[in-house]
Design a protein around this motif. Structure first.
Motif, PDB file in Angstrom:
ATOM      1  N   SER A 812     -22.730 -18.882  33.574  1.00  0.00           N
ATOM      2  CA  SER A 812     -22.038 -18.565  32.319  1.00  0.00           C
ATOM      3  C   SER A 812     -22.373 -17.184  31.775  1.00  0.00           C
ATOM      4  CB  SER A 812     -22.372 -19.611  31.249  1.00  0.00           C
ATOM      5  OG  SER A 812     -23.761 -19.623  30.984  1.00  0.00           O
ATOM      6  N   SER A 813     -23.427 -16.581  32.298  1.00  0.00           N
ATOM      7  CA  SER A 813     -23.857 -15.269  31.801  1.00  0.00           C
ATOM      8  C   SER A 813     -23.592 -14.220  32.862  1.00  0.00           C
ATOM      9  CB  SER A 813     -25.351 -15.288  31.440  1.00  0.00           C
ATOM     10  OG  SER A 813     -25.606 -16.233  30.427  1.00  0.00           O
ATOM     11  N   ARG A 814     -22.788 -13.212  32.486  1.00  0.00           N
ATOM     12  CA  ARG A 814     -22.433 -12.128  33.411  1.00  0.00           C
ATOM     13  C   ARG A 814     -23.360 -10.948  33.181  1.00  0.00           C
ATOM     14  NH1 ARG A 814     -21.093  -7.850  36.139  1.00  0.00           N
ATOM     15  NH2 ARG A 814     -18.997  -7.609  36.988  1.00  0.00           N
ATOM     16  N   LEU A 815     -23.959 -10.458  34.288  1.00  0.00           N
ATOM     17  CA  LEU A 815     -24.818  -9.291  34.188  1.00  0.00           C
ATOM     18  C   LEU A 815     -23.978  -8.043  33.945  1.00  0.00           C
ATOM     19  CD1 LEU A 815     -27.453  -9.773  37.028  1.00  0.00           C
ATOM     20  CD2 LEU A 815     -27.942  -9.396  34.605  1.00  0.00           C
ATOM     21  N   ILE A 816     -24.427  -7.223  32.997  1.00  0.00           N
ATOM     22  CA  ILE A 816     -23.809  -5.920  32.770  1.00  0.00           C
ATOM     23  C   ILE A 816     -24.683  -4.897  33.472  1.00  0.00           C
ATOM     24  CG2 ILE A 816     -23.036  -4.270  31.041  1.00  0.00           C
ATOM     25  CD1 ILE A 816     -22.817  -6.512  29.067  1.00  0.00           C
ATOM     26  N   GLY A 817     -24.212  -4.408  34.585  1.00  0.00           N
ATOM     27  CA  GLY A 817     -25.028  -3.510  35.396  1.00  0.00           C
ATOM     28  C   GLY A 817     -25.994  -4.321  36.234  1.00  0.00           C
ATOM     29  N   TRP A 818     -27.227  -3.872  36.333  1.00  0.00           N
ATOM     30  CA  TRP A 818     -28.235  -4.599  37.083  1.00  0.00           C
ATOM     31  C   TRP A 818     -29.511  -4.701  36.252  1.00  0.00           C
ATOM     32  CZ3 TRP A 818     -26.084  -0.133  39.539  1.00  0.00           C
ATOM     33  CH2 TRP A 818     -26.768   1.059  39.259  1.00  0.00           C
ATOM     34  N   ILE A 819     -30.440  -5.518  36.772  1.00  0.00           N
ATOM     35  CA  ILE A 819     -31.708  -5.748  36.098  1.00  0.00           C
ATOM     36  C   ILE A 819     -32.699  -4.674  36.532  1.00  0.00           C
ATOM     37  CG2 ILE A 819     -33.553  -7.430  35.694  1.00  0.00           C
ATOM     38  CD1 ILE A 819     -31.578  -9.605  36.559  1.00  0.00           C
ATOM     39  N   THR A 820     -33.496  -4.211  35.580  1.00  0.00           N
ATOM     40  CA  THR A 820     -34.552  -3.244  35.894  1.00  0.00           C
ATOM     41  C   THR A 820     -35.910  -3.817  35.515  1.00  0.00           C
ATOM     42  OG1 THR A 820     -34.411  -2.164  33.742  1.00  0.00           O
ATOM     43  CG2 THR A 820     -32.984  -1.310  35.496  1.00  0.00           C
ATOM     44  N   MET A 821     -36.915  -3.493  36.336  1.00  0.00           N
ATOM     45  CA  MET A 821     -38.296  -3.867  36.051  1.00  0.00           C
ATOM     46  C   MET A 821     -39.104  -2.579  35.973  1.00  0.00           C
ATOM     47  SD  MET A 821     -40.798  -6.623  37.963  1.00  0.00           S
ATOM     48  CE  MET A 821     -40.672  -5.824  39.568  1.00  0.00           C
ATOM     49  N   ARG A 822     -39.586  -2.254  34.794  1.00  0.00           N
ATOM     50  CA  ARG A 822     -40.253  -0.973  34.551  1.00  0.00           C
ATOM     51  C   ARG A 822     -41.732  -1.204  34.277  1.00  0.00           C
ATOM     52  NH1 ARG A 822     -40.398   2.186  29.593  1.00  0.00           N
ATOM     53  NH2 ARG A 822     -38.923   0.676  28.689  1.00  0.00           N
ATOM     54  N   GLN A 823     -42.574  -0.384  34.941  1.00  0.00           N
ATOM     55  CA  GLN A 823     -44.020  -0.476  34.796  1.00  0.00           C
ATOM     56  C   GLN A 823     -44.550   0.790  34.136  1.00  0.00           C
ATOM     57  OE1 GLN A 823     -48.025  -0.361  37.621  1.00  0.00           O
ATOM     58  NE2 GLN A 823     -46.070  -0.983  38.533  1.00  0.00           N
TER      59      GLN A 823
END
Length: 1294
Positions: A812-823
């Motif tokens: 039901s949830s559409r990603l806008i772009g992509w996921i980022t993991m920042r350190q």
């Protein structure tokens, strides 16, 4: 020689074709400076290129929607025709430019002068033709063709026909140049693509011996374009060229084929709305015209006597201020050098007089002349109800009807118990010449007349009753002016837009930021205004100068005639007529005027509809916005300012104090005329206007009665002020709540609840994100829970998901772009010397100065020989916040920068899982890592909510991990729709009713804020420095500041949402889109709404200030403020001492005491008797209970008791000394309400007071009844005498 623009020349050859080029002079001189005559023959002419005006506007090409006609079965045409007007004084050439939408299309172009060309298998009636093949397209992808000025001479028009060539015709004519006859067909045209077309004319002229422009022997060349004109001549002289873009002719074929209502709702509804508004205004205007007749006429005073033979005309001017009129009885005494009148009364039994802005004329009869008038004493009895008891008198004009001498008495003050100085009686001396020429007096006279009569729009509602120019006629002129203005605006709309487009390339213009103004725009605006002004002025003058159909006796003469005055036989107004006669039209010209109105309005409506159909509905909406904004600014701003400025100028420089334009209808015998179905109210037959003189009771209030009336009236004013304030504020508070709560959806909570459960996985203890405390647990949650939820996987029945690309695993949830993991990491530093023996380097908590910003190879090595994927290598390279489009993040234990080392969750699920495993093995998270922030942007189309999710894991220097999660739901759709509707009005057909409703109450809310600003500015100007000592002033400032700031944030959020939407649309979601800035903006807007609601609700307390209990509460706080301040200081010292005590004793034993703020919070809860004694005992067996008991005794028992004692003592004093005007007005309001609804009967005291007032009004001194007794005696003697005379006559006859 190149000179500026050529002039028009004289009237004989005046043409607009010579005002858009330079003039070129070319002469050949011999060695002595003599001019050498050079002549060439026609076969070898002299070629001249004349540049045009660089500021000339080249309008955009007109799109022809011929494909719509192709698909329609309604037409039977072989060509698409275009008409060009050639009616110019000098010969011109015609140039055609055609831009095909599809470049590989060829056309056949034919033309015929003065009629429509015909070309088919049986008819060849054309003057020329040409084939336009794709090989003939120029660099601008245009087909060009032209007819020179020799061929167009002696013709009035030319009609072009255009059709597409079929494949066979292209093969025959485009590849074979030997064809001498045009292609012929009997089939109707069939266009595969639309095209754009533009016509313009040009000309070549020279200056002859008589300094006249001529074109004989000068030919326009084929290389003529928008920038230069090519001319061929056989001699040398001064040359110029003409250039004119032919206005786009209406394509009637297209109009009739696309004239359905569904496709052109805007233009049809616009015309219908204008006509409906006009009809409603005409009905209103006709009703008001009839009502104006009641205000005309001259009223004889009811206390006139038949025996009196000297007459005065009294003209009373009531002011235009709010509630300036009165219903009280007005009395006066007029004094002169020779005599003075008795108490006289201004009254009229047939109509209301002395109304706001009214002019009332009366005739007063006296036994003899009063001589030169000196003064007038005027007052009223304050018998009106409420605001109708007060009266604002501007001035009076009294005219001696025997000598025609006028006397002015200037007042310009209130006669009211509650306004000005509280007096209801004025003594007005006769105005001197200097007083009549003062600026304020002249301005007051002229300003109202200028707005009410000269302003065409406002005069519909405020037209002077004495004007011959009726409201219906004014309304008709306004309707015609609107229609003509709309017609001119829509015809020049494209030209104006092109002028704006060419502003950047224009050398002559003004540019201030986004605002730009060019000379062409000014000229176009002037032309449109002049063309709209001419018919409106013509119609206005026609209606103003119409003579009446029948002659009508003037009101003054008619009143005197009814009074049987000898003055009615004389020309009493003759001195006023001198120099006032002017040119007038016969009465039947009214039919011509209305015929012109119908013709102008009808033709304008036809062309507006036609051009609107050509524009299309979307472009018509843009045009409608421009015309409405211009119309409103003209009505509400430009014309009132113009009228006001003219009034001020004339009042300052032309102070003609004898110019009484407001009273012309009452001083001029021929100024008022009526139609056949109208008559003056006071000329009704069968009613005598003059009877025997009767005594009129003139009640004059004494000082005590005036004081009593003032007190009662001020209470009424205060009561209505309180009720009005309460009503306005209730409306404001309702709008505030609507605006604040309409931006949030009830689904936001459930959306956050779902995402928190879905992403954090609290159902499994080993994969619960909230319980993560080590790096290994974090990797376990990341690899086994989070990554598998980032892609939509199989359904429960093992079916593959369809059309769910880009969705999370919840489907039901559409990603806008992509996921980022920042350190974010820190640099290692050398440990202090005392710790070197244990460890050489130390890693401290995160700070901006300690952040590591170096780039590494995988494994945090400086170099590596192994090969890794691009995403793995990128995860070890530092990127700045500008590169990542990220911002500062505020965590629970620190504030973190916007840069860092980023891994992007891009690709298939298997790739993501393998990459995470590789990062884990490379030690991507190690002892120098201080925060890991996972950011993802989601959109749930089911509830239309955007959500920015941030999963932060803060790694403290102690080694523990503190996880936290934030979910920020936002609704951008409502913002985009609302502001798009408000700014462009282009998408209204897609809006739900709620969005339009939201727009309406937002506009009303901002109007209320402007109203509050105006009130606060007035209060600041009145109170000055005292304004800042008022508590409620800061509340109002808070509301205003938060409201206007929220408007700016609202627009900022709209722009950010628009940027995100455009970026998502351009990339189809395959780019990283960070909603962090949008989240911050949305949070800021939420905070502003929260403070608006807080201040707004707090201010609601002010409306209850009339309650006795609330007044007592406020006075108690004010009385105890000094003691409370002293107590607060003492309490703060004691409280902070306990905060320090508990903090240092239990910092490592109680989680609540881990920080000063937590300790203060725990002690505050203990003050409210909310505590856990066992927890304190477990932390410290002796110190815990001891410190707790000490705190309870000193703070709860002692300090709280002191606080309550201070409040109780202040409350006791205030209750004894409670005196409040607010309480009195509250009782007054309650009493009025109870009487109104019948809950409370009139008391005996009230009945006595009413009886006293009635008896005082009805009481007459015996001497006042003496004249009536004498009249009754004379009447009885007269009846006896007449009866005896009749009896005697009968006896004689017998």
């Amino acid at each position: 020689m190149l000179e500026p623009l050529a002039s028009f020349g004289n009237a004989k050859t005046q043409t607009t074709n010579t005002n858009l080029s330079r003039s070129v002079s070319l002469s050949v001189l011999d060695q002595y400076g003599n001019k050498v005559e050079i002549k060439a023959n026609s076969t070898n002419p002299i070629e001249i290129f004349i540049p045009r005006d660089p500021n000339a506007i080249i309008p955009v090409m007109t799109t022809q929607n011929v494909t719509a006609l192709t698909n329609s079965t309604a037409h039977n045409q072989l060509f698409s025709f275009h008409y060009v007007n050639l009616s110019d004084p000098l010969p011109i050439s015609v140039h055609v430019e055609i831009h095909p939408i599809t470049s590989n299309i060829s056309y056949l172009l034919i033309y015929k002068f003065d009629q429509i060309p015909q070309l088919n298998a049986s008819t060849n009636n054309i003057d020329g033709w040409t084939v336009l093949c794709s090989a003939n397209l120029n660099n601008d992808s245009l087909y060009t063709s032209f007819i020179d000025n020799q061929h167009t001479d002696d013709h009035q028009s030319v009609v072009f026909g255009l059709r597409e060539l079929n494949t066979t015709e292209i093969q025959d004519f485009c590849h074979n140049s030997s064809m001498s006859t045009p292609p012929v067909t009997n089939e109707r045209f069939s266009f595969q693509s639309n095209y754009q077309i533009r016509f313009y004319t040009s000309g070549c002229y020279y200056m002859d011996a008589n300094n006249q422009w001529n074109s004989d022997g000068v030919i326009v060349g084929s290389q003529t374009n928008h920038y230069v004109t090519q001319c061929y001549s056989t001699h040398l002289t001064t040359f110029t060229s003409g250039f004119r873009v032919v206005p786009d002719a209406v394509n009637w074929s297209y109009v009739f084929a696309n004239a359905d209502f569904a496709q052109n709702k805007t233009i049809y509804l616009t015309i219908i709305c204008v006509v409906v508004i006009y009809i409603l205004l005409v009905i209103y205007a006709r009703f008001k015209d009839k009502k104006d007749l009641e205000k005309l006429g001259v009223t004889p005073l009811p206390d006139n006597s038949n025996e009196d033979g000297y007459f005065y005309q009294i003209i009373v001017f009531t002011g235009q201020r709010n509630n300036a009129g009165t219903n009280s009885k007005v009395h006066f005494v007029l004094s002169g050098d020779d005599d003075a009148t008795n108490v006289r009364t201004l009254s009229d039994p047939r109509r209301k007089i002395l109304q706001t802005g009214g002019i009332d004329a009366f005739i007063m009869s006296v036994p003899k002349s009063l001589g030169l008038l000196n003064c007038i004493r005027i007052w009223h009895d304050n018998s009106g109800k409420g605001s109708s008891s007060s009266w604002f008198l501007k001035y009076l004009i009294i005219r001696d009807l025997q000598t025609m001498q006028k006397f002015h008495f200037i007042c310009q003050r209130w006669l009211a118990v509650e306004k000005d100085d509280g007096k209801i009686e004025r003594l007005l001396p006769i105005a001197t010449e200097m007083e009549k020429s003062t600026f304020s007096y002249v301005l007051a006279k002229k300003s109202y007349h200028s707005i009410s009569d000269s302003h065409l729009w406002f005069s519909i509602f405020s037209r002077p009753p004495s004007s011959k120019f009726t409201r219906v006629q004014r309304c008709t002129c306004c309707f015609v002016l609107i229609m003509v203005s709309m017609f001119l605006n829509i015809m020049y709309y494209d030209l104006t837009n092109e002028a704006k487009t060419n502003t950047a390339m224009n050398s002559v213009g003004i540019r201030i930021g986004s605002f730009s103004l060019t000379f062409e725009q000014v000229i176009i605006g002037i032309i449109v205004e002049l063309m709209a002004l001419v018919p409106s002025l013509l119609l206005v003058q026609l209606f103003r100068r119409l003579r009446p159909r029948r002659n009508q006796m003037s009101p003054l003469r008619e009143a005197l005639y009814k009074m049987n005055s000898p003055l009615s036989e004389t020309n009493i107004d003759q001195p006023q007529k001198k120099g006032k006669t002017g040119f007038t039209f016969a009465w039947w010209w009214i039919f011509i005027a209305y015929a012109l109105c119908v013709a102008l309005a009808g033709l304008s409506a036809v062309f507006i509809i036609a051009r609107g159909i050509e524009f299309g509905d979307e472009k018509t909406q843009k045009w409608l916005i421009s015309i409405l904004s211009g119309l409103l600014s003209s009505i509400l701003l430009t014309q009132p300012l113009k009228s006001l400025c003219l009034v001020i100028i004339f009042a300052y420089f032309c102070r003609k104090f004898d110019d009484d334009k407001e009273a012309d209808g009452y001083l001029d015998d021929e100024h008022i005329h009526l139609d056949t179905d109208e008559e003056y109210l006071h000329s009704m037959k069968g009613n005598l206007l003059v009877t025997s003189q009767r005594t009129v009771r003139a009640n004059r209030l004494n000082e005590s009665e005036v004081l009593c009336a003032r007190k009662r009236r001020l209470k009424e004013i205060q009561m209505w002020s309180v009720l009005r304030e309460a009503l306005i504020y209730m409306c404001f508070l309702s709008l505030l709540y609507l605006v604040s709560y309409s931006n949030y959806q009830s689904n936001a909570f459930f959306q956050v609840k779902h995402l928190r459960s879905f992403l954090l996985n609290p159902r499994q203890d080993d994969l619960d994100y909230t319980k993560v405390s080590t790096i290994d647990q974090y990797w376990n949650w990341l690899e086994n829970s989070f990554v598998s939820n980032t892609r939509a996987q199989k359904w429960y029945n093992d079916e593959m998901p369809r059309n769910l690309s880009g969705f999370m695993n919840d489907k039901s949830s559409r990603l806008i772009g992509w996921i980022t993991m920042r350190q974010l990491r820190i640099n290692s530093v050398l440990c202090p010397s005392q710790f070197n023996e244990i460890i050489s380097t130390c890693e401290y908590d995160y700070s901006f100065s300690k952040e590591d910003k170096k780039s590494y190879a995988p494994g945090w090595q400086n170099e590596t020989t192994q090969t890794f994927s691009a995403s793995i290598e990128k995860a070890f390279r530092y990127a700045s916040s500008k590169d990542l489009d990220t911002y500062v993040y505020v965590g629970n234990h620190g504030t973190y920068g916007g840069g860092g080392y980023v891994y992007e969750f891009r690709g298939r699920l298997s790739d993501l899982q393998s990459n995470l495993s590789e990062l884990h093995s490379l030690g991507w998270i190690d002892q120098r890592t201080r925060m890991i922030l996972i950011q993802l942007s989601l959109y749930n189309p089911n509830v239309q909510l955007y959500t920015s999710a941030s999963l932060a894991a803060e790694i403290l220097s102690t080694g523990t991990i503190e996880p936290s999660a934030r979910f920020e739901p936002m609704n951008f759709n409502g913002i985009v729709k609302l502001l798009a509707y408000f700014l462009f009005t282009l998408f209204f057909r897609f809006l739900a009713f709620a969005s339009i409703f939201q727009l309406v109450y937002v506009i009303f809310y901002m109007a209320m804020i402007v109203y509050f600003m105006w009130k606060e500015i007035r209060a600041l100007l009145e109170l000055k420095s005292e304004y800042f000592y008022r508590f409620w002033a800061y509340v109002d400032i808070g509301i205003i500041a938060c409201s206007w700031t929220s408007v700016g944030i609202y627009i900022w959020r709209y722009k950010e949402s628009q940027r995100i939407g455009e970026l998502f649309s351009e990339t189809n979601g395959y780019v990283y889109i960070n909603l962090q800035l949008a989240t911050y903006i949305n949070d800021t807007l939420t905070y502003l709404y929260a403070f608006c609601c807080f201040f707004g609700t707090i201010k609601f307390v002010r409306l209850c200030r009339h309650s006795q209990r609330l007044c007592l509460f406020i006075q108690t706080i004010q009385d105890a403020k000094k003691e409370l301040l002293s107590f607060a200081l003492m309490f703060s010292i004691v409280y902070m001492s306990f905060v320090c005590l508990f903090y240092f004793l239990f910092i490592s034993k109680l989680p609540e005491c881990s920080s000063l703020l937590g300790t203060a919070q725990m002690l505050f809860e203990m003050t409210l008797m909310k505590f856990d004694a066992h927890q304190l005992s477990g932390a410290a067996a002796f110190l815990g209970p001891f410190c707790f008991s000490l705190f309870i005794i000193l703070v709860v028992f002692v300090c709280m008791s002191m606080f309550l004692t201070i409040i109780n003592e202040s409350f006791r004093r205030c209750r004894l000394n409670l005196q409040s005007d607010d309480q009195e007005i509250f009782s007054f309001m309650l009493d009025r309400l109870q009487h109104w609804i019948g809950w409370k009967k009139a008391t005996e005291e009230d009945m006595y007071e009413a009886r006293d007032i009635s008896m005082r009004d009805e009481y007459f001194h015996p001497i006042e009844r003496f004249p009536d007794r004498i009249d009754q005696l004379l009447d009885a003697l007269n009846r006896i005498y007449v009866s005896q005379t009749n009896d005697k006559k009968q006896m004689t006859d017998i």
